[in-house]
Design an enzyme around this catalytic site. Sequence first.
Site, short mmCIF file in Angstrom:
data_model
loop_
_atom_site.label_atom_id
_atom_site.label_comp_id
_atom_site.label_asym_id
_atom_site.label_seq_id
_atom_site.Cartn_x
_atom_site.Cartn_y
_atom_site.Cartn_z
N ARG A 218 1.21 -0.80 0.10
CA ARG A 218 -0.38 -0.38 -0.37
C ARG A 218 0.84 1.54 -0.14
NH1 ARG A 218 -2.97 -3.18 -2.00
NH2 ARG A 218 -4.72 -4.02 -1.74
N ASP B 243 -7.11 -0.59 4.28
CA ASP B 243 -6.77 -1.00 3.41
C ASP B 243 -7.24 0.64 3.04
OD1 ASP B 243 -4.77 -2.80 2.64
OD2 ASP B 243 -6.21 -3.02 1.00
#
Length: 403
Positions: free
Chosen positions: A96, A125
Amino acid sequence: MADIKKVVLAYSGGLDTSIILKWLQETYGCEVVTFTADLGQGEELEPARKKAEMLGIKEIFIEDLREEFVRDYVFPMFRANALYEGVYLLGTSIARPLIAKRQIEIAKETGADAVCHGATGKGNDQVRFELGYYALNPDIKVIAPWRDWDFKSRSDLIEFAEKHQIPVAKDKRGEAPFSVDANLLHSSSEGKVLEDPNVEPPAYVFQRTVAPEDAPDEPTIITIGFEKGDPVSIDGMALSPAALLTKLNQLGHDNGIGRVDLVENRFVGMKSRGIYETPGGTILIAAHRAIESLTLDREAMHLKDQLMPRYAELVYYGFWFAPEREMLQALIDKSQEHVEGEVTLKLYKGNVIVIGRKSAKSLYSDEIVTFEDDKGAYDQKDAEGFIKLNALRLRTLRKLRGS
């Protein structure tokens, strides 16, 4: 947020992000820039370009980031031997920050005033992406459609897609059996058929590994070479970071290595069940710990092990760009200056077994540790005073307090 002019969307080309793309155009009347990263997920990326073009996108970024991903994110994390909650090798977490970084860079290049991701409001996320965005550009505007739009179900999404002539793959009609995320380090599967943690996952869930019981009956022997804590070769052949991890993934796949069935604690406060496959990473962490066992001083190793859970937590929570992660990284990287040599491993039916390790900078001494005549290298009589000094406080406590 009504004044948004241009937004950079993290775009996979799948149903969800294609719907997000159209929703952004309709909701904000803004220009959309798509960014698709090749992190080794194993999917053809040109369809994402074609779909973006079909939806009227003029600025389309599709980038091969595999080498950067492994070199600058995966390998630094593996120097720390990072495991979240003692099990998870952080395959989704570590991808990420790189995606977030490139989105912010593309926003600057294209003059975009906002970025957008497709993470849901229940997961980790969303936190990882947005902490990355804000760490790199404190003034960026962030759009998280799953927290804003009115869609409640998969059927709502499909209805919207059909209304706007967005292609829907046949396997997306109805409820998907589970959700998948993949990159060069791992694949993760969550949801639907996996939501009951007391039910064994169906065989079709596994994508990166053969079942251990179906792996070859003969073991595979490999040797991994290290320099400054990073793997640089397999069986004497020098490989780039991404090529090396790709090779380890294949070896792990063939030998049924790297499956984890985990109930983890998400940062947002809930427990979730996930099936993770990290074949190459599982081999790598065993090899790295083995070479450290030869080359790291005891107290340096123990300090690293104490700090590792905190480091892993920072990666899992999304604090890759935070000063505390960078401080820990500096300490970890300092510890790796002399972590070099070779580790020989036996891969067999889901197991990674260390069978040899050697290093020109080894701290292991045959002369000292031998059960034979050490020729005065170690005076065993010294141990008596060492033990008595360490026992002093224990003896004092017992004398003063008794039983």
